[in-house]
Design a protein around this motif. Sequence first.
Motif, PDB file in Angstrom:
ATOM      1  N   LEU A  64       0.834  -1.208   0.000  1.00  0.00           N
ATOM      2  CA  LEU A  64       0.000   0.000   0.000  1.00  0.00           C
ATOM      3  C   LEU A  64       0.868   1.257   0.000  1.00  0.00           C
ATOM      4  O   LEU A  64       0.574   2.233  -0.704  1.00  0.00           O
ATOM      5  CB  LEU A  64      -0.927  -0.002   1.207  1.00  0.00           C
ATOM      6  CG  LEU A  64      -2.102  -0.982   1.147  1.00  0.00           C
ATOM      7  CD1 LEU A  64      -2.810  -1.053   2.496  1.00  0.00           C
ATOM      8  CD2 LEU A  64      -3.081  -0.580   0.050  1.00  0.00           C
ATOM      9  N   ALA A  68       1.094   4.101  -2.909  1.00  0.00           N
ATOM     10  CA  ALA A  68       0.862   5.516  -2.604  1.00  0.00           C
ATOM     11  C   ALA A  68       2.017   6.381  -3.083  1.00  0.00           C
ATOM     12  O   ALA A  68       1.812   7.474  -3.631  1.00  0.00           O
ATOM     13  CB  ALA A  68       0.643   5.691  -1.099  1.00  0.00           C
ATOM     14  N   ARG A  73      -3.529   3.520  -6.338  1.00  0.00           N
ATOM     15  CA  ARG A  73      -4.351   3.002  -5.257  1.00  0.00           C
ATOM     16  C   ARG A  73      -4.873   1.622  -5.638  1.00  0.00           C
ATOM     17  O   ARG A  73      -4.970   1.301  -6.834  1.00  0.00           O
ATOM     18  CB  ARG A  73      -5.543   3.930  -4.988  1.00  0.00           C
ATOM     19  CG  ARG A  73      -5.168   5.335  -4.533  1.00  0.00           C
ATOM     20  CD  ARG A  73      -6.441   6.115  -4.209  1.00  0.00           C
ATOM     21  NE  ARG A  73      -7.357   6.147  -5.351  1.00  0.00           N
ATOM     22  CZ  ARG A  73      -8.653   6.467  -5.268  1.00  0.00           C
ATOM     23  NH1 ARG A  73      -9.183   6.769  -4.093  1.00  0.00           N
ATOM     24  NH2 ARG A  73      -9.419   6.466  -6.359  1.00  0.00           N
ATOM     25  N   GLY A  98      -9.848  -3.063  -2.717  1.00  0.00           N
ATOM     26  CA  GLY A  98     -10.034  -2.244  -3.908  1.00  0.00           C
ATOM     27  C   GLY A  98     -11.173  -2.674  -4.797  1.00  0.00           C
ATOM     28  O   GLY A  98     -11.368  -2.090  -5.871  1.00  0.00           O
TER      29      GLY A  98
END
Length: 411
Positions: A64, A68, A73, A98
């Motif tokens: 993650l 970023a 994302r 997601g």
Amino acid sequence: MAPPDGLAGSPVLLLGWNGGRAAAALAAAGSRVVCAVAPSEAPSARAAGETVVVADPADAEAVLAGLARSGRRPRGFAAVAAAHESAVVTAAVLAQLGGAASLPVETALALRDKDVQKRLVRAAGVATARSAVVAASAEVPLTELRFPVVVKPLNGDAGTGADLLRSAAHARTWTYRAACDGPWQVEEFVSGSEVHLDGVVRAGEVTALAVSRYLRNVLDTRDGAPMGSVVADPGRDPALYRDGRALAARAVTALGHREGVFHLEAFRRPDGELVFGECAGRVAGGRIDEAVHRKLGVDLHAQWAAALLGLPGPAAAPAARSEAFGYVLLSAPPGIVDEAPATDDILAREGVVSAERARRTRGARTGRPVAFTAVRAVLTGKDEEQVTRRAEDLAEWFHGWNGAAVRRAGG
């Protein structure tokens, strides 16, 4: 998994590199692949396409954070998958976060944690060894299981770190030799020859299957036996394929695995009964994939990519080839490798049809507790017995060749 029209052309997040075969299969199916890779994998991955460098592709926080940093994302991907078995659950969690296609989290966990999967298959009536989970090595003799027992990490793969303990006295002096703090699974030893089942499951049905016999049982490789296997011929041993298909179908159903590929290990008792060992939701390593493709025409990587993307699986060859195929992993005696035979030297050995050297050989440490495979080779022959002999001869030659090319550790 995916909507009926499939996800070809959509961006896919792939965790890990692992030689690039998973990325190549996704790209061949029409996907734009973004690979989240460890620093050691980055040079190879960058040469092939988009990458995000992360500390650990199996760690959700690391992935993650890497996304970023690159302005991405999880919701920017249509599917999330793992190139390494260690990242299977991470891929499922990120996909759920997601809204992307992947294995369901529960299925991914069942395909990774050995205790979870044994509970599920046992509840479904599948024959498997009795087992228990212990938090510390001192607890092994306290289980109600009969010795001998096998001790292994709950989420290990390829037999990594597995040990055979023959008595309670042995267990009391046992020291775990892998980089793992526990907990561990302890299971009763199952006698018999070890086989592995590699196949495809679509809509909950096993649509393709290869059954292979290990050269030696996996535990025997701890003492120097070569690691490898030979694909069994469906026409020569139809009972093995019949029983293997039945076991695979019951196991993947119990684990909730409805779309993808599987690598299932089992023991064939002297009476022919197959006993479930463990199951992973990935394409097998070693070069099992190539041996299966050459023998049966089943491209496990392409089948895996099609299942992830919701596409029809590619057709396999209409019939098995008459010749036999197998693979063997070549390693050196314990020490530090100074050099290894050239690929051409290995290809010149009888029956060898392909050979793949490790990216870095010189200076690598080999032997327990550090495992190192210098070469993965695929062989052919007129039948399974000939391939087995050739694989064992090749492993012996490679071991002897390296005897003069390996400095003893600490020497």
